[in-house]
Every structure is written in structure tokens, then in C-alpha cells.
Scaffold this motif. Structure first.
Motif, PDB file in Angstrom:
ATOM      1  N   ILE A  29       0.831  -1.211   0.000  1.00 25.51           N
ATOM      2  CA  ILE A  29       0.000   0.000   0.000  1.00 25.51           C
ATOM      3  C   ILE A  29       0.860   1.253   0.000  1.00 25.51           C
ATOM      4  O   ILE A  29       0.617   2.204  -0.760  1.00 25.51           O
ATOM      5  CB  ILE A  29      -0.946   0.006   1.220  1.00 25.51           C
ATOM      6  CG1 ILE A  29      -1.928  -1.155   1.163  1.00 25.51           C
ATOM      7  CG2 ILE A  29      -1.699   1.334   1.304  1.00 25.51           C
ATOM      8  CD1 ILE A  29      -2.854  -1.118  -0.028  1.00 25.51           C
ATOM      9  N   LEU A  30       1.906   1.279   0.835  1.00 25.57           N
ATOM     10  CA  LEU A  30       2.757   2.459   0.923  1.00 25.57           C
ATOM     11  C   LEU A  30       3.556   2.675  -0.363  1.00 25.57           C
ATOM     12  O   LEU A  30       3.738   3.811  -0.811  1.00 25.57           O
ATOM     13  CB  LEU A  30       3.692   2.338   2.124  1.00 25.57           C
ATOM     14  CG  LEU A  30       2.994   2.378   3.486  1.00 25.57           C
ATOM     15  CD1 LEU A  30       3.974   2.079   4.614  1.00 25.57           C
ATOM     16  CD2 LEU A  30       2.330   3.733   3.715  1.00 25.57           C
ATOM     17  N   THR A  48       1.257   3.975  -2.926  1.00 23.16           N
ATOM     18  CA  THR A  48       0.976   5.383  -2.623  1.00 23.16           C
ATOM     19  C   THR A  48       2.080   6.274  -3.173  1.00 23.16           C
ATOM     20  O   THR A  48       1.813   7.309  -3.795  1.00 23.16           O
ATOM     21  CB  THR A  48       0.834   5.591  -1.105  1.00 23.16           C
ATOM     22  OG1 THR A  48      -0.227   4.781  -0.596  1.00 23.16           O
ATOM     23  CG2 THR A  48       0.547   7.050  -0.786  1.00 23.16           C
ATOM     24  N   ILE A  98       1.882   9.155  -6.180  1.00 24.15           N
ATOM     25  CA  ILE A  98       2.372  10.518  -5.928  1.00 24.15           C
ATOM     26  C   ILE A  98       3.296  10.954  -7.056  1.00 24.15           C
ATOM     27  O   ILE A  98       3.211  12.074  -7.566  1.00 24.15           O
ATOM     28  CB  ILE A  98       3.085  10.591  -4.563  1.00 24.15           C
ATOM     29  CG1 ILE A  98       2.065  10.482  -3.430  1.00 24.15           C
ATOM     30  CG2 ILE A  98       3.878  11.896  -4.437  1.00 24.15           C
ATOM     31  CD1 ILE A  98       2.687  10.382  -2.054  1.00 24.15           C
ATOM     32  N   SER A 131       7.684   6.297 -10.649  1.00 29.95           N
ATOM     33  CA  SER A 131       6.317   5.795 -10.548  1.00 29.95           C
ATOM     34  C   SER A 131       6.210   4.369 -11.058  1.00 29.95           C
ATOM     35  O   SER A 131       5.590   3.505 -10.420  1.00 29.95           O
ATOM     36  CB  SER A 131       5.372   6.709 -11.333  1.00 29.95           C
ATOM     37  OG  SER A 131       4.037   6.258 -11.226  1.00 29.95           O
ATOM     38  N   PHE A 141      -5.106   3.141  -8.321  1.00 24.16           N
ATOM     39  CA  PHE A 141      -4.998   3.351  -6.877  1.00 24.16           C
ATOM     40  C   PHE A 141      -6.357   3.718  -6.286  1.00 24.16           C
ATOM     41  O   PHE A 141      -6.717   3.238  -5.200  1.00 24.16           O
ATOM     42  CB  PHE A 141      -3.987   4.457  -6.590  1.00 24.16           C
ATOM     43  CG  PHE A 141      -3.690   4.641  -5.133  1.00 24.16           C
ATOM     44  CD1 PHE A 141      -2.774   3.821  -4.492  1.00 24.16           C
ATOM     45  CD2 PHE A 141      -4.316   5.638  -4.397  1.00 24.16           C
ATOM     46  CE1 PHE A 141      -2.486   3.984  -3.145  1.00 24.16           C
ATOM     47  CE2 PHE A 141      -4.039   5.814  -3.048  1.00 24.16           C
ATOM     48  CZ  PHE A 141      -3.118   4.980  -2.422  1.00 24.16           C
ATOM     49  N   ILE A 201      -8.322   1.120  -3.176  1.00 23.35           N
ATOM     50  CA  ILE A 201      -8.711   1.464  -1.800  1.00 23.35           C
ATOM     51  C   ILE A 201     -10.087   0.911  -1.438  1.00 23.35           C
ATOM     52  O   ILE A 201     -10.229   0.206  -0.431  1.00 23.35           O
ATOM     53  CB  ILE A 201      -8.634   2.983  -1.578  1.00 23.35           C
ATOM     54  CG1 ILE A 201      -7.189   3.479  -1.787  1.00 23.35           C
ATOM     55  CG2 ILE A 201      -9.129   3.346  -0.183  1.00 23.35           C
ATOM     56  CD1 ILE A 201      -6.164   2.790  -0.907  1.00 23.35           C
TER      57      ILE A 201
END
Length: 225
Positions: free
Chosen positions: A54-55, A58, A62, A79, A153, A157
Motif C-alpha cells: 500500500i505504501l 501510494t 504521488i 512511478s 490506486f 482502496i
């Protein structure tokens, strides 16, 4: 990510944490819960991998947003490589979860809502790489991939954290099934688990850092006059 590319101390911390996770995870006594028994040790690998995934995803999204704002090829490479590591962690998470499910639920795949949602999420991210490989024009590929990364993403979630909680699920903490921590009062699991989350996360960024450096070198070599 740029800070990670320029520092080294966290790499040795990552190695130390993972060694501790493996040794402590195998040797520390665990609570003798019905059915789970010794298989509860998979907790130190299965769940931290997903936290790391997940991190890393993330950070990937970004950098996708950064690329759309600046058009920097570095952001696109960061990315992509972060998404690669995230997908790898996700696959490891599903495989370790299937192993755990075999002993806890009686079969590797029971069509549990969270299992299905996890598989769908990874397939969506797999399509990200298919998309990148199918577009030849570099700028068009990077822009479309960045937009798709954000889309993937945004879908992941609710698939992982919202929908499974709205229906019956065998997973702890979902569909009215109490979380494992309610039953577990043994501190040995927590001593390893929280450290393992940090270790797997650092490992993910370490892997992305190495592959990003390689990607940057390849890009610069391919675009030399």
C-alpha cells in the motif's frame, strides 16, 4: 523517494529488521489459537507485505501526479518502478495468504470477498504494465500510464478496505468477523509484527531505488546525442 536515493543508513536498518523478523518470527512463542496454531506466524510476512504494498503504491501514484504536473521523466521512472515493486509485494501477499488460508479455512482459495478483491486489484495494476508496453510514443505512454496509475490506486482502496467490510468475510476485521487482535493478548506477535511492517516497507523502497537507478541510467544512455 529522492531522499532515499541519496542515503544509505536505512538500507542497513532494513537488513537488520528483516533478519530480526525472520529469526524472532520463527523462534518467539505464539498464542495457541484454535485451528491457527503455528500458522499464525505467517502474520509476520503476509500482513506486513500488504502494508508495504500500500505504501509503495501510494508513493507510485504521488510520482504519477508529479509527472502530470512537471513532465519529468524521473518521476515517470520512479512511478513505474514503485508500481512494479508494489505488484510484486501484492503477489507475495496473495501467495502467503493462500498458504495461511489452506490451514485456517481448509482451502487455498475460498472466494472470500477480500481474496477476490485483492486479486482484482492486482489484475488492475497488471493491466498498467500491459498498457505501458502497448504504447510506443513515449510522452503519450507516460501521460496515459500516469492517469491510469491514479485510476488503479483509486479503485484499490475501496476494493481492499471498504467493500469487504460490507459483506460476510472470513478475514479478521471484515464482514463482522472480529479482528485477530481481539483474541490475541500475547505481546510476542506485536513485538515482531510492527517491526516487520517497517522492514518490509523499507525493503520495498530499497528495491524501487535500485531499479529506478538502473532505469535512469538506461534512459540517459538511450537519449544521449
Amino acid at each position: 523517494m529522492g531522499y532515499l536515493l541519496k542515503t544509505n543508513w536505512w538500507k542497513w536498518l532494513c537488513v537488520a529488521i528483516l533478519v530480526y523478523t525472520v529469526i524472532a518470527g520463527l523462534l518467539f512463542p505464539v498464542p495457541r489459537l484454535p485451528i491457527l496454531n503455528e500458522t499464525i506466524r505467517v502474520l509476520h510476512f503476509h500482513v506486513p507485505m500488504w502494508f508495504g504494498m500500500i505504501l509503495v503504491f501510494t508513493a507510485s501514484v504521488i510520482h504519477a501526479v508529479k509527472y502530470l504536473k512537471s513532465g519529468s521523466y524521473q518521476s515517470d521512472i520512479f512511478s513505474e518502478k514503485l508500481a512494479t515493486v508494489g505488484l510484486f509485494f501484492g503477489i507475495l501477499g496473495i501467495l502467503s495468504g493462500m498458504l495461511w488460508a489452506k490451514f485456517a479455512w481448509g482451502e487455498y482459495w475460498s472466494n472470500d470477498p477480500k481474496q477476490n478483491a485483492s486479486a482484482v486489484s492486482l489484475l488492475i495494476y497488471l493491466a498498467y504494465f500491459v498498457l505501458r508496453s502497448s504504447i510506443q510514443d513515449e510522452q503519450q505512454r507516460n501521460k496515459i500510464s500516469a492517469v491510469y496509475n491514479i485510476f488503479a490506486f483509486a479503485l484499490m482502496i475501496p476494493l481492499l478496505f471498504i467493500l469487504p467490510r460490507m459483506t460476510d468475510s472470513l478475514h479478521p476485521g471484515n464482514g463482522g468477523n472480529p479482528a485477530l487482535s481481539i483474541y490475541d493478548t500475547d505481546s510476542n506477535l506485536k513485538k515482531v509484527f510492527y517491526v516487520a511492517v517497517i522492514g518490509w516497507t523499507l525493503l520495498g523502497f530499497w528495491m524501487a531505488t535500485i531499479s529506478s537507478r538502473i532505469g535512469l541510467i538506461q534512459y540517459e544512455n538511450d537519449n544521449q546525442d
